[in-house]
Design a protein around this motif. Sequence first.
Motif, PDB file in Angstrom:
ATOM      1  N   LYS A 182     -47.187   0.975  -3.055  1.00  0.00           N
ATOM      2  CA  LYS A 182     -47.546   0.775  -4.462  1.00  0.00           C
ATOM      3  C   LYS A 182     -46.418   0.119  -5.246  1.00  0.00           C
ATOM      4  N   ASN A 183     -45.170   0.464  -4.902  1.00  0.00           N
ATOM      5  CA  ASN A 183     -44.015  -0.074  -5.615  1.00  0.00           C
ATOM      6  C   ASN A 183     -42.924  -0.448  -4.608  1.00  0.00           C
ATOM      7  N   PRO A 184     -42.947  -1.674  -4.073  1.00  0.00           N
ATOM      8  CA  PRO A 184     -41.980  -2.081  -3.057  1.00  0.00           C
ATOM      9  C   PRO A 184     -40.538  -2.150  -3.564  1.00  0.00           C
ATOM     10  N   GLN A 185     -40.322  -2.084  -4.860  1.00  0.00           N
ATOM     11  CA  GLN A 185     -38.982  -2.151  -5.433  1.00  0.00           C
ATOM     12  C   GLN A 185     -38.338  -0.781  -5.609  1.00  0.00           C
ATOM     13  N   ASP A 186     -38.981   0.271  -5.146  1.00  0.00           N
ATOM     14  CA  ASP A 186     -38.474   1.635  -5.287  1.00  0.00           C
ATOM     15  C   ASP A 186     -37.413   1.903  -4.228  1.00  0.00           C
ATOM     16  N   PHE A 187     -36.181   1.531  -4.536  1.00  0.00           N
ATOM     17  CA  PHE A 187     -35.091   1.618  -3.564  1.00  0.00           C
ATOM     18  C   PHE A 187     -34.751   3.056  -3.192  1.00  0.00           C
ATOM     19  N   GLU A 188     -34.935   3.990  -4.104  1.00  0.00           N
ATOM     20  CA  GLU A 188     -34.637   5.391  -3.796  1.00  0.00           C
ATOM     21  C   GLU A 188     -35.594   5.943  -2.739  1.00  0.00           C
ATOM     22  N   THR A 189     -36.854   5.597  -2.852  1.00  0.00           N
ATOM     23  CA  THR A 189     -37.828   6.049  -1.859  1.00  0.00           C
ATOM     24  C   THR A 189     -37.587   5.362  -0.521  1.00  0.00           C
ATOM     25  N   LEU A 190     -37.221   4.083  -0.549  1.00  0.00           N
ATOM     26  CA  LEU A 190     -36.891   3.380   0.695  1.00  0.00           C
ATOM     27  C   LEU A 190     -35.726   4.067   1.410  1.00  0.00           C
ATOM     28  N   PHE A 227     -33.011   1.457   5.219  1.00  0.00           N
ATOM     29  CA  PHE A 227     -31.785   1.396   4.419  1.00  0.00           C
ATOM     30  C   PHE A 227     -31.481  -0.045   4.028  1.00  0.00           C
ATOM     31  N   ARG A 228     -31.706  -0.990   4.944  1.00  0.00           N
ATOM     32  CA  ARG A 228     -31.497  -2.413   4.618  1.00  0.00           C
ATOM     33  C   ARG A 228     -32.433  -2.866   3.502  1.00  0.00           C
ATOM     34  N   ARG A 229     -33.671  -2.414   3.552  1.00  0.00           N
ATOM     35  CA  ARG A 229     -34.623  -2.772   2.492  1.00  0.00           C
ATOM     36  C   ARG A 229     -34.180  -2.206   1.156  1.00  0.00           C
ATOM     37  N   ALA A 230     -33.673  -0.962   1.148  1.00  0.00           N
ATOM     38  CA  ALA A 230     -33.193  -0.347  -0.087  1.00  0.00           C
ATOM     39  C   ALA A 230     -32.008  -1.134  -0.647  1.00  0.00           C
ATOM     40  N   ILE A 231     -31.108  -1.562   0.228  1.00  0.00           N
ATOM     41  CA  ILE A 231     -29.938  -2.330  -0.200  1.00  0.00           C
ATOM     42  C   ILE A 231     -30.352  -3.704  -0.714  1.00  0.00           C
ATOM     43  N   ALA A 232     -31.366  -4.303  -0.101  1.00  0.00           N
ATOM     44  CA  ALA A 232     -31.850  -5.606  -0.554  1.00  0.00           C
ATOM     45  C   ALA A 232     -32.414  -5.511  -1.976  1.00  0.00           C
ATOM     46  N   VAL A 233     -33.064  -4.404  -2.287  1.00  0.00           N
ATOM     47  CA  VAL A 233     -33.624  -4.220  -3.626  1.00  0.00           C
ATOM     48  C   VAL A 233     -32.519  -3.915  -4.628  1.00  0.00           C
ATOM     49  N   ASN A 234     -31.584  -3.030  -4.253  1.00  0.00           N
ATOM     50  CA  ASN A 234     -30.494  -2.650  -5.152  1.00  0.00           C
ATOM     51  C   ASN A 234     -29.186  -2.588  -4.362  1.00  0.00           C
ATOM     52  N   LYS A 256     -26.267  -2.144  -5.231  1.00  0.00           N
ATOM     53  CA  LYS A 256     -25.282  -1.198  -5.761  1.00  0.00           C
ATOM     54  C   LYS A 256     -25.644   0.256  -5.474  1.00  0.00           C
ATOM     55  N   TYR A 257     -26.679   0.492  -4.704  1.00  0.00           N
ATOM     56  CA  TYR A 257     -27.132   1.860  -4.407  1.00  0.00           C
ATOM     57  C   TYR A 257     -26.311   2.408  -3.245  1.00  0.00           C
ATOM     58  N   ALA A 258     -25.262   3.139  -3.563  1.00  0.00           N
ATOM     59  CA  ALA A 258     -24.288   3.618  -2.569  1.00  0.00           C
ATOM     60  C   ALA A 258     -24.902   4.537  -1.532  1.00  0.00           C
ATOM     61  N   GLU A 259     -25.875   5.351  -1.910  1.00  0.00           N
ATOM     62  CA  GLU A 259     -26.478   6.294  -0.969  1.00  0.00           C
ATOM     63  C   GLU A 259     -27.105   5.577   0.222  1.00  0.00           C
ATOM     64  N   ALA A 260     -27.613   4.379   0.007  1.00  0.00           N
ATOM     65  CA  ALA A 260     -28.210   3.623   1.113  1.00  0.00           C
ATOM     66  C   ALA A 260     -27.140   3.193   2.116  1.00  0.00           C
ATOM     67  N   TYR A 261     -25.974   2.781   1.618  1.00  0.00           N
ATOM     68  CA  TYR A 261     -24.879   2.405   2.511  1.00  0.00           C
ATOM     69  C   TYR A 261     -24.376   3.619   3.304  1.00  0.00           C
ATOM     70  N   VAL A 262     -24.246   4.752   2.621  1.00  0.00           N
ATOM     71  CA  VAL A 262     -23.777   5.971   3.288  1.00  0.00           C
ATOM     72  C   VAL A 262     -24.779   6.405   4.354  1.00  0.00           C
ATOM     73  N   GLY A 263     -26.055   6.376   4.010  1.00  0.00           N
ATOM     74  CA  GLY A 263     -27.091   6.752   4.967  1.00  0.00           C
ATOM     75  C   GLY A 263     -27.109   5.846   6.174  1.00  0.00           C
TER      76      GLY A 263
END
Length: 135
Positions: free
Chosen positions: A53-61, A81-88, A90-97
Motif C-alpha cells: 500500500k505504501n512502498p515508501q514506508d522505510f520503517e516497515t521495510l 534493508f537495502r530497500r529501506a535505505i534506498a527510500v531513506n 539516513k535511517y540508521a536502523e536499516a544500516y545496523v540491521g
Amino acid sequence: MMRCAWRLALSGALIGLALVSASASQETVGPATGTDQAFIQSQIRRWTEEVRKNPQDFETLAAIGAAFGKLGQHAAAIEYFRRAIAVNPKYAEAYVGMASVKIRALARLGEVLRLSGSASVRVSRRERRLRAFAN
C-alpha cells in the motif's frame, strides 16, 4: 507522516534480537524456532501488505528485514534493508540491521566451512575479524 508506536517498538525489538544473536556464541546463533517463527512469519505477511500500500514506508521495510534476519533468511533480510535505505538513506536502523545480518551470515558460512573441513586461511581471518568486531 505519523508512524505507529507499536511498529517502531517491534521493529526495534527485532533488530535488537538480531544484534544479540549476532554477538552471541555460536551455539545460540540461528533462526527462530516454533512459536516465535510462526509469529514472525505472520508479522512479515502483515507488513508486506502494508508495504504494498505504501512502498515508501522505510520503517516497515526495515522491520521486514529484521524479521527475515531472525528467521535466518539472510538474502531476503538484506534485500529489505537495502530497500529501506534506498527510500531513506539516513535511517540508521536499516544500516545496523543489515550489518548484523551480514555478520550472522558470515559466521554461519564459517561454521559450515569448518564443519565440512574446507575452511581456508581467508575464512579464518574473516572469522577472527568478526569475533573481534562482535566482542
